[in-house]
Write a protein that holds these residues in place. Sequence first.
Motif, PDB file in Angstrom:
ATOM      1  N   PHE A 167       0.832  -1.213   0.000  1.00 45.56           N
ATOM      2  CA  PHE A 167       0.000   0.000   0.000  1.00 45.56           C
ATOM      3  C   PHE A 167       0.864   1.259   0.000  1.00 45.56           C
ATOM      4  N   CYS A 168       2.000   1.239   0.696  1.00 44.51           N
ATOM      5  CA  CYS A 168       2.926   2.383   0.630  1.00 44.51           C
ATOM      6  C   CYS A 168       3.412   2.574  -0.810  1.00 44.51           C
ATOM      7  N   ARG A 169       3.684   1.462  -1.468  1.00 47.41           N
ATOM      8  CA  ARG A 169       4.160   1.530  -2.852  1.00 47.41           C
ATOM      9  C   ARG A 169       3.064   2.048  -3.785  1.00 47.41           C
ATOM     10  N   ILE A 170       1.817   1.643  -3.555  1.00 44.46           N
ATOM     11  CA  ILE A 170       0.702   2.140  -4.370  1.00 44.46           C
ATOM     12  C   ILE A 170       0.533   3.647  -4.165  1.00 44.46           C
ATOM     13  N   VAL A 171       0.513   4.075  -2.913  1.00 42.89           N
ATOM     14  CA  VAL A 171       0.329   5.497  -2.594  1.00 42.89           C
ATOM     15  C   VAL A 171       1.451   6.353  -3.188  1.00 42.89           C
ATOM     16  N   ASN A 172       2.662   5.781  -3.249  1.00 41.02           N
ATOM     17  CA  ASN A 172       3.804   6.503  -3.810  1.00 41.02           C
ATOM     18  C   ASN A 172       3.929   6.313  -5.324  1.00 41.02           C
TER      19      ASN A 172
END
Length: 159
Positions: free
Chosen positions: A24-29
């Motif tokens: 999810f951190c990777r998606i948001v970024n």
Amino acid sequence: MAAVEAPANVPKTSSEGYEKKCIFCRIVNKEMGTELIHCDEDISCFQDIKPGAPHHYLVVPTKHVGNCKSLGKEHVPLVKQMVATGKEILQKKNITDLTDIRLGFHWPPFCSVTHLHLHVLAPASQMSFMSRLFYRLNSYWFITADQLIELLNSKEESN
């Protein structure tokens, strides 16, 4: 030795609320190519890859926050903001009956991603049999947003 500044395209460090192993951190970024329906400093939203209803979105804190069990009373405003964002997104998607929705969280260990995420499902009346089980009210694996807020409000403040 002088400090070297990282290029702008390098992801944030974990001290800034980014966990490089968190999907999810990777998606948001914007590292995964997933379309963000909503993204601001505090909250982001995208479609669930395995939808349990015609409209199924995940609302997440933009900065990494652990799962429900890691939250304290101080997180109540964040959870309320996640709920408000989820409802706004549904309204933008022309979901007008906000009584036929399901908003909630999987309770650890029944969550596959440890980044806090609110499931926003609508219309709840059109959920499949399996989805009704997976996002079942009053189960030990799924907690509604209201139940989580109530639980957090009953906790002592973290120091």
